[in-house]
Structures are given as structure tokens and as C-alpha cells.
Design a protein around this motif. Structure first.
Motif: not given
Length: 200
Positions: A25-54
């Protein structure tokens, strides 16, 4: 904390070693005050590749992540297990885990299963084929449709807490009668201590 006993689900065959918490979870996604929604930022660098396993079709409904050695290294951010849980992951299987990440994961109900590298490699193959993997915490075993059975160790206290869904707050709450009795004894034996802090 949600209790965990067993599941059978697709797994994400990530396989990478030394996955650090900034990749999880990259630091740019840590500005939230809730745990909800963090999954959208999980493995963000890997998910830039459309063929990522996530985000692959095989990973749809995945509740298990299979990774390489030293998973969760790097910073101590508790957001890493939060992001994995928000992504839908309940179990991470790897040969080893970073200590602080392991502690944070346990406290948030994320089961970490340490298995030898050859067994992790076998599970990677099964997951890549799209088959579900079974994890039974009570029996402490990981299974596949090919009759593989991989026992795993876990601390008995952690196992009990995960099975019952008990976190540190719940554990403290169980001591409430003893704490109340102690406070009552203090009031009776040393009444001058009451409100002593206000007089200081």
C-alpha cells in the motif's frame, strides 16, 4: 475482529520475494482516516500493468495471496494488512514474513501461513491453474484439489484468538470484572488515592 476457521477460495499467485509494505500500500494512499477503500490502492505499482496477477480473471473472488520469502518487509505501517483485508484477502501464504508485519496482521485478523518454498511453489502452480486452495486453521493444514496436504505451524494463542475473533480490545474487556474488583479494593483500602491526581 472477524473469526477465521477455514475457507476454500481462489488464490492470487503473486510469488514475489521481499514484497515491502510500500508495494502493498503506497504512502500516497495513507491520507485516509478509515480502513475502507484501501484495497483500491493495494499493489498500485503492480496494477499499472494490465497483465498483473491481482486483477486477472483467475484472481476473481480470491481470498488467499501466495507470495515469496520475507513478505511484508519495510515500514511498520498497519495499513498494509488493512489494505489486504479490504482487497478481500484473508490468508497470505509465503515461506517467511517480516516480524512487524506479522504482528500487525495477527492483530487485525489476517492469517499468515508459513510453508517451505517447495510447497509454496506447488500452491503457486495450483493457483495459476485457477483451482481453489483450502486453508483449515483448526486442523492447521493447506489443501488442494490434487490431494496435497501441507500442515503449517501457528502459535496456540494466536490460533485461539483468530478462531474466536478476539483482538486486544476484546481480551482487555474480558478482564473488566477483575479490573473493577481491583479498583473497588483500592477505594476501600486507600480512599485517599481517589482524585489524588486532581490535587497534584
Amino acid at each position: 475482529m472477524t473469526p477465521f476457521s477455514s475457507l476454500s477460495a481462489p488464490a492470487i499467485p503473486l510469488g514475489k520475494a521481499n514484497v515491502d509494505t510500500d508495494l502493498i500500500i503506497p504512502s500516497r494512499f495513507l491520507k485516509t482516516v478509515t480502513r475502507k477503500g484501501l484495497g483500491k490502492g493495494a499493489f498500485a505499482a503492480l496494477r499499472e500493468d494490465p497483465a498483473n496477477p491481482i486483477d486477472s480473471g483467475l484472481a476473481r473472488g480470491a481470498e488467499i495471496l501466495i507470495a515469496g520469502d520475507n513478505f511484508g518487509c519495510g515500514s511498520s505501517r498497519e495499513h498494509a494488512p488493512w489494505a489486504l483485508l479490504d482487497l478481500g484477502i484473508r490468508v497470505v501464504i509465503a515461506p517467511s514474513f517480516a516480524d512487524i508485519f506479522a504482528g500487525n496482521s495477527f492483530k487485525n485478523g489476517l492469517l499468515l501461513v508459513a510453508l517451505p518454498e517447495d510447497q509454496v511453489a506447488r500452491l503457486m502452480e495450483v493457483a495459476a491453474e485457477g483451482h481453489a486452495i483450502g486453508v483449515d486453521l483448526e486442523a492447521q493444514v493447506v489443501t488442494t484439489p490434487y490431494q496435497d496436504r501441507f500442515p503449517f505451524p501457528i502459535d496456540p494463542f494466536q490460533k485461539s484468538c483468530l478462531l474466536e475473533g478476539i483482538d486486544e480490545i476484546s481480551l482487555t474487556g474480558e478482564l473488566e470484572p477483575a479490573i473493577a474488583a481491583h479498583e473497588a479494593r483500592l477505594d476501600a483500602d486507600m480512599p485517599w488515592l481517589r482524585n489524588a491526581a486532581h490535587r497534584a
